[in-house]
Design an enzyme around this catalytic site. Sequence first.
Site, PDB file in Angstrom:
ATOM      1  N   THR A   1      46.816 -29.403 -58.312  1.00  0.00           N
ATOM      2  CA  THR A   1      47.532 -30.599 -58.892  1.00  0.00           C
ATOM      3  C   THR A   1      46.230 -31.671 -58.749  1.00  0.00           C
ATOM      4  OG1 THR A   1      49.343 -29.649 -58.553  1.00  0.00           O
ATOM      5  CG2 THR A   1      49.535 -32.078 -59.069  1.00  0.00           C
TER       6      THR A   1
ATOM      7  N   GLY B   1      49.609 -30.658 -53.658  1.00  0.00           N
ATOM      8  CA  GLY B   1      49.995 -30.383 -52.707  1.00  0.00           C
ATOM      9  C   GLY B   1      51.305 -28.911 -52.504  1.00  0.00           C
ATOM     10  N   GLY B   2      50.975 -28.397 -53.538  1.00  0.00           N
ATOM     11  CA  GLY B   2      51.633 -26.818 -54.030  1.00  0.00           C
ATOM     12  C   GLY B   2      53.039 -27.553 -53.708  1.00  0.00           C
TER      13      GLY B   2
END
Length: 508
Positions: A321, A405-406
């Site tokens: 992201t 950061g998922g």
Amino acid sequence: MGATSGAIATPHHRATAAGRAALDAGGNAIDAALAAAAVLAVVYPHNTGVGGDLVALVHSPDGEMHAVNATGWAPAAASRDRALAEHGEAIPRRGAAAVTVPGAVRGWEALAHLGARLSRRDHLRDAVTAARDGVAVSASLALCLAGEWATLTDPSFRTTFGGREDGPLRRGDLLRQPRLADTLDELARSGYGSFYAGALAERLVTALAARGSEVMAADFAEFAVDSAAPLARDWRGMRVHTLGPNTQGFALLRTALAVESDSAPDPLRIARLFAEGNLLRDTRLGDPRRTRVDVRALIEDAVDLAEPELVPDPRLARGDTIGVAAADAEGWAVSLVQSQFHLFGSGVHDAETGVLFHNRGYSFVLDDEHAPGVLAPRARPAHTLMPVLVTDPGGGVRFVQATMGGKAQAQIHAHLLLHLARGATASETVSAPRWTLGPYAPGDRSDAVYAEADVEDAVVQRLHDAGHPIVTVPPLTEMLGHANVVRRTATGFDAAADPRSDGAASVS
């Protein structure tokens, strides 16, 4: 138009320069965020692209907060039973089965309509140049290409991102994407809608169909941005804004509200809240257009945590992201988050358009037909993306936060918010040692803590003594996210890009 005073922070210096140029040309924070997001879609293909999704919050000078949820949906033909029979209990991480309709370009369109001053050509000019002339491969991109090359077998992908001796491009090599430049140029000429209807959209659907996707032309043409009201709560004399379901924004508010009166929250308390957020996200989060999602319960209800267990496949995205934080002196502010989900998304790259498609469909549940996040026609998967804006009681902007950061995004945002609330500068906030809770590797326990080596010893010891397995990672590792922050001060702005990225901030 004269230059606009403002600030922008992104994870790549070329994107920050594009945003700065938009402000210098008289654009506002929306223009800056759009120009930066477009460049990032070229220079950071492991994290984002026109084939991915987007969410954003926009604060306007009148104090209104606007939400943009451009997370794409599954095909109308999607069938959980058929997918279960074909793939087993999970959709494959790579390949066309994981591709949902990309929402990012629709998101750009929605953002522009909220108040952008500059033209599409202005927004996309630097991105077109970067794609056509080429850019040097960054440290982050080179690392991710090397680590994922064996899983990226699509011939078009390998042609575009391949370098010497049948291996990937390396740091400093020139990455050129002429077909992507043509696609961006087409968007500038014909409008963002051309990505979803018309000749360009037909090429995209054809490319996916050739690889076995069920996505049809109508799935693209009928896709629309969701502009449901932001999710917000008062906190320590401020108001924290994020997005509601199908995103995990609730998890930040749950954590923040639970420690509202704690000036120095106990790490064990924080860890439990992180664990609760993880559990709720994985078991109760879905698309509210398709299933009932009780937002109040997600934020406020007590949670019984099960005993920690080993996680054979944590299904996490790393380097998934980008986050853009922008604000200007007129009162516009933008938290924009844009994603491919896993590194390089599905790995499906279309040679004709240069589009690399995300793999958000990998998040759909197949093994439980009653789960909120189950695959269904036109459903949106549960999403990790979450923008954050914080305002003061009068409605003015205090902080703009954006991070990758998922699944740990809500946790990273909590760390950022607590630092900023204590008076930390933007640079101190994004540079602070970071820890998160949850599995990253097969065989991790669900309560594993990943902590950078310079996290305070007392914090790590307290978590360890409570039974959390501790995995120590290097300081400033991008594994724990790229965060970008803009902070309003008494005299203007303070901004910083995460040193874990290739980014930069600009303030004027």
